[in-house]
Every structure is written in structure tokens, then in C-alpha cells.
Design a protein around this motif. Structure first.
Motif, PDB file in Angstrom:
ATOM      1  N   GLU A   7      19.696   3.303  -8.917  1.00 40.66           N
ATOM      2  CA  GLU A   7      18.355   3.598  -8.404  1.00 40.66           C
ATOM      3  C   GLU A   7      17.804   2.402  -7.656  1.00 40.66           C
ATOM      4  O   GLU A   7      17.759   1.302  -8.188  1.00 40.66           O
ATOM      5  CB  GLU A   7      17.418   3.928  -9.577  1.00 40.66           C
ATOM      6  N   ASN A   8      17.424   2.632  -6.424  1.00 43.59           N
ATOM      7  CA  ASN A   8      16.752   1.570  -5.682  1.00 43.59           C
ATOM      8  C   ASN A   8      15.660   2.195  -4.835  1.00 43.59           C
ATOM      9  O   ASN A   8      15.838   3.270  -4.262  1.00 43.59           O
ATOM     10  CB  ASN A   8      17.740   0.778  -4.813  1.00 43.59           C
ATOM     11  N   GLU A   9      14.526   1.530  -4.789  1.00 44.70           N
ATOM     12  CA  GLU A   9      13.400   2.054  -4.026  1.00 44.70           C
ATOM     13  C   GLU A   9      13.718   2.008  -2.542  1.00 44.70           C
ATOM     14  O   GLU A   9      14.335   1.059  -2.072  1.00 44.70           O
ATOM     15  CB  GLU A   9      12.158   1.175  -4.289  1.00 44.70           C
ATOM     16  N   PRO A  10      13.310   3.043  -1.806  1.00 40.26           N
ATOM     17  CA  PRO A  10      13.460   2.954  -0.354  1.00 40.26           C
ATOM     18  C   PRO A  10      12.553   1.848   0.178  1.00 40.26           C
ATOM     19  O   PRO A  10      11.626   1.430  -0.508  1.00 40.26           O
ATOM     20  CB  PRO A  10      13.002   4.324   0.140  1.00 40.26           C
ATOM     21  N   LYS A  12       9.591  -0.233   1.919  1.00 40.39           N
ATOM     22  CA  LYS A  12       8.160   0.059   1.904  1.00 40.39           C
ATOM     23  C   LYS A  12       7.747   0.873   3.122  1.00 40.39           C
ATOM     24  O   LYS A  12       6.968   1.812   3.020  1.00 40.39           O
ATOM     25  CB  LYS A  12       7.389  -1.261   1.867  1.00 40.39           C
ATOM     26  N   ARG A  15       8.679   4.517   2.639  1.00 45.91           N
ATOM     27  CA  ARG A  15       7.793   5.221   1.697  1.00 45.91           C
ATOM     28  C   ARG A  15       6.442   5.504   2.334  1.00 45.91           C
ATOM     29  O   ARG A  15       5.878   6.582   2.145  1.00 45.91           O
ATOM     30  CB  ARG A  15       7.613   4.379   0.428  1.00 45.91           C
ATOM     31  N   GLU A  16       5.906   4.540   3.090  1.00 45.59           N
ATOM     32  CA  GLU A  16       4.610   4.753   3.754  1.00 45.59           C
ATOM     33  C   GLU A  16       4.711   5.872   4.787  1.00 45.59           C
ATOM     34  O   GLU A  16       3.817   6.705   4.909  1.00 45.59           O
ATOM     35  CB  GLU A  16       4.154   3.460   4.422  1.00 45.59           C
ATOM     36  N   GLN A  18       6.860   8.400   4.738  1.00 48.28           N
ATOM     37  CA  GLN A  18       6.969   9.675   4.035  1.00 48.28           C
ATOM     38  C   GLN A  18       5.616  10.129   3.515  1.00 48.28           C
ATOM     39  O   GLN A  18       5.263  11.317   3.607  1.00 48.28           O
ATOM     40  CB  GLN A  18       7.951   9.542   2.871  1.00 48.28           C
TER      41      GLN A  18
END
Length: 42
Positions: A7-10, A12, A15-16, A18
Motif C-alpha cells: 500500500e502506498n499513497e498516490p 498529493k 489525490r487533489e 481526483q
């Protein structure tokens, strides 16, 4: 991107973007409903 990947965050920015697209979609849907209502009334 596979489900087995850790798991890794997309990023920043992604995410903004999206979140902005999601808000735009909601606003567009509300505008469509409002337009249909206004056109239906007149």
C-alpha cells in the motif's frame, strides 16, 4: 498497479486532482438535475 503491491499513497497532486474531479462530477450532476427541473417547469 496490482492488488499485491504494498500500500502506498498516490502522489498529493493526483489525490487533489481526483478530489477535484469528484466535486466537479457532483456539481455537474446537480446542475443537470436543476436544468431538467427548470426546463420541465417552463
Amino acid at each position: 498497479m496490482l492488488w499485491s503491491d504494498p500500500e502506498n499513497e498516490p502522489p498529493k497532486e493526483l489525490r487533489e486532482t481526483q478530489a477535484m474531479l469528484r466535486r466537479m462530477g457532483v456539481l455537474l450532476a446537480l446542475a443537470m438535475v436543476l436544468a431538467m427541473f427548470v426546463l420541465g417547469v417552463h
